[in-house]
Design a protein around this motif. Sequence first.
Motif, short mmCIF file in Angstrom:
data_model
loop_
_atom_site.label_atom_id
_atom_site.label_comp_id
_atom_site.label_asym_id
_atom_site.label_seq_id
_atom_site.Cartn_x
_atom_site.Cartn_y
_atom_site.Cartn_z
N UNK A 6 47.30 36.39 38.28
CA UNK A 6 46.55 36.69 39.51
C UNK A 6 46.93 38.07 40.04
N UNK A 7 48.21 38.42 39.99
CA UNK A 7 48.63 39.77 40.41
C UNK A 7 47.92 40.83 39.57
N UNK A 8 47.93 40.62 38.25
CA UNK A 8 47.26 41.57 37.35
C UNK A 8 45.79 41.70 37.71
N UNK A 56 30.55 44.45 44.82
CA UNK A 56 30.25 43.13 45.39
C UNK A 56 31.19 42.06 44.86
N UNK A 57 31.46 42.10 43.57
CA UNK A 57 32.35 41.06 43.01
C UNK A 57 33.80 41.26 43.46
N UNK A 58 34.25 42.50 43.47
CA UNK A 58 35.65 42.73 43.83
C UNK A 58 35.89 42.58 45.33
N UNK A 59 34.86 42.82 46.13
CA UNK A 59 35.03 42.67 47.58
C UNK A 59 35.16 41.19 47.95
N UNK A 65 42.11 36.51 46.00
CA UNK A 65 43.33 36.65 45.21
C UNK A 65 44.50 37.08 46.09
N UNK A 66 44.24 37.94 47.07
CA UNK A 66 45.30 38.38 47.97
C UNK A 66 45.86 37.25 48.81
N UNK A 71 50.16 33.33 49.79
CA UNK A 71 50.59 31.92 49.91
C UNK A 71 51.64 31.58 48.85
N UNK A 72 51.32 31.89 47.60
CA UNK A 72 52.23 31.54 46.49
C UNK A 72 53.56 32.28 46.55
N UNK A 73 53.54 33.52 47.06
CA UNK A 73 54.76 34.32 47.10
C UNK A 73 55.51 34.18 48.43
#
Length: 154
Positions: A6-8, A56-59, A65-66, A71-73
């Motif tokens: 997910x970071x990548x 559009x997809x990355x926005x 993902x952030x 949450x995970x970190x």
Amino acid sequence: MDVIVVKFLHVLSSTFLFGTGVGTAFYLLVASRSRNVQVVAAIARYVVVADWIFTATTIVFQPLSGLYLAHRLGYPLSSTWLYWSIVLFVIAALCWLPVVWIQMRLRDMAVEAANRGEELPLRYHGYLGAWAALGVPALISFLVIFYLMVARPA
């Protein structure tokens, strides 16, 4: 999902988002300055397509993902660096929404002028100025977000 994956993807996605923004801005501005209506029409078409495919997809992916990574970190959303990253991302996204509409108007005006064998209409340049003006706060927002993500100041 694995945090490293997910970071990548988050970093890769931010690269696509920023790179598409800078790249399409460069090409549309240079094409528009050429005043070659055929070139402007072709570039404006590609700019709109690139914005829909990449921006559009990355926005959408970036905040998902952030937030997942935070949450995970174990990063609280109230962390100063994370809070301001979110605020600046919202500002950039709010700039992008009218930019998409403006880009489609620019494309349509350029295609119409090219089809008629005319010069770009005066209103094209007004829209282009508004488009560029909205790009400035988005660009600054993303640059500060990159800094905040790397430095994570207290």
